[in-house]
Design a protein around this motif. Structure first.
Motif, PDB file in Angstrom:
ATOM      1  N   ALA A  65       0.750  -1.113   0.075  1.00 46.33           N
ATOM      2  CA  ALA A  65       0.181   0.102  -0.038  1.00 46.33           C
ATOM      3  C   ALA A  65       0.864   1.184  -0.019  1.00 46.33           C
ATOM      4  O   ALA A  65       0.566   2.286  -0.835  1.00 46.33           O
ATOM      5  CB  ALA A  65      -0.843   0.008   1.215  1.00 46.33           C
ATOM      6  N   THR A  66       2.002   1.122   0.804  1.00 43.94           N
ATOM      7  CA  THR A  66       2.914   2.441   0.786  1.00 43.94           C
ATOM      8  C   THR A  66       3.509   2.568  -0.447  1.00 43.94           C
ATOM      9  O   THR A  66       3.468   3.660  -1.133  1.00 43.94           O
ATOM     10  CB  THR A  66       4.080   1.983   1.861  1.00 43.94           C
ATOM     11  OG1 THR A  66       3.431   2.007   3.180  1.00 43.94           O
ATOM     12  CG2 THR A  66       4.980   3.135   1.842  1.00 43.94           C
ATOM     13  N   ASP A 103       1.086   3.990  -2.961  1.00 47.82           N
ATOM     14  CA  ASP A 103       0.695   5.682  -2.672  1.00 47.82           C
ATOM     15  C   ASP A 103       2.004   6.437  -3.298  1.00 47.82           C
ATOM     16  O   ASP A 103       1.793   7.569  -3.993  1.00 47.82           O
ATOM     17  CB  ASP A 103       0.504   5.875  -1.107  1.00 47.82           C
ATOM     18  CG  ASP A 103      -0.688   5.114  -0.513  1.00 47.82           C
ATOM     19  OD1 ASP A 103      -1.653   5.295  -1.365  1.00 47.82           O
ATOM     20  OD2 ASP A 103      -0.612   5.081   0.560  1.00 47.82           O
ATOM     21  N   LEU A 104       3.100   6.050  -3.023  1.00 45.91           N
ATOM     22  CA  LEU A 104       4.516   6.618  -3.469  1.00 45.91           C
ATOM     23  C   LEU A 104       4.332   6.693  -5.101  1.00 45.91           C
ATOM     24  O   LEU A 104       4.694   7.636  -5.659  1.00 45.91           O
ATOM     25  CB  LEU A 104       5.490   6.025  -2.959  1.00 45.91           C
ATOM     26  CG  LEU A 104       5.713   6.349  -1.593  1.00 45.91           C
ATOM     27  CD1 LEU A 104       7.192   5.462  -1.158  1.00 45.91           C
ATOM     28  CD2 LEU A 104       6.083   7.668  -1.282  1.00 45.91           C
ATOM     29  N   ALA A 112       1.676   6.630  -6.806  1.00 47.90           N
ATOM     30  CA  ALA A 112       0.568   7.398  -7.274  1.00 47.90           C
ATOM     31  C   ALA A 112       1.154   9.195  -7.212  1.00 47.90           C
ATOM     32  O   ALA A 112       0.908   9.692  -8.142  1.00 47.90           O
ATOM     33  CB  ALA A 112      -0.310   7.439  -6.405  1.00 47.90           C
ATOM     34  N   GLU A 113       2.246   9.341  -6.374  1.00 50.25           N
ATOM     35  CA  GLU A 113       2.914  10.754  -6.056  1.00 50.25           C
ATOM     36  C   GLU A 113       3.567  10.911  -7.499  1.00 50.25           C
ATOM     37  O   GLU A 113       3.683  11.683  -8.033  1.00 50.25           O
ATOM     38  CB  GLU A 113       3.488  10.944  -4.899  1.00 50.25           C
ATOM     39  CG  GLU A 113       2.845  11.170  -3.546  1.00 50.25           C
ATOM     40  CD  GLU A 113       3.699  11.433  -2.227  1.00 50.25           C
ATOM     41  OE1 GLU A 113       4.687  12.208  -2.679  1.00 50.25           O
ATOM     42  OE2 GLU A 113       3.601  10.813  -1.432  1.00 50.25           O
TER      43      GLU A 113
END
Length: 97
Positions: A68-69, A72-73, A75-76
């Motif tokens: 998940a981390t 998210d990264l 996606a950034e």
């Protein structure tokens, strides 16, 4: 990820009990005592299986959090341009891997 199997034999609770059971069978125990030993070995196997299941569940949750981390990264990373001034997202991605 290293999948090297150690040179020693990996014992599960079932294999340990399988190895111990013949030894216990040679000991002169009365019927009640023998049944109590057998019941205890059965409970030991159940407890160890539960412990192993909990360990696998915790490991899976940890891996899920790591994935998940990373998502998210990533996606950034999708949102920034190659010309972006703030390149800290690249450092966070490298640190997460």
């Amino acid at each position: 990820m290293n999948h090297h199997v150690p040179d020693r034999v990996i014992s599960t609770p079932e294999t340990l009990v399988t190895r111990i059971h013949p030894i216990i069978g040679t000991v002169a125990l009365d019927c009640d005592c023998r049944q109590r030993v057998n019941d205890s070995l059965g409970r030991f196997i159940e407890m160890e299986q539960q412990r192993e299941t909990r360990r696998h569940l915790l490991s899976s949750r940890h891996q899920l959090a790591a994935i998940a981390t990373l998502v998210d990264l990533l996606a950034e990373l999708e949102e920034i341009s190659w010309q972006a001034v703030d390149r800290s997202v690249f450092c966070r991605i490298c640190a997460a891997v």
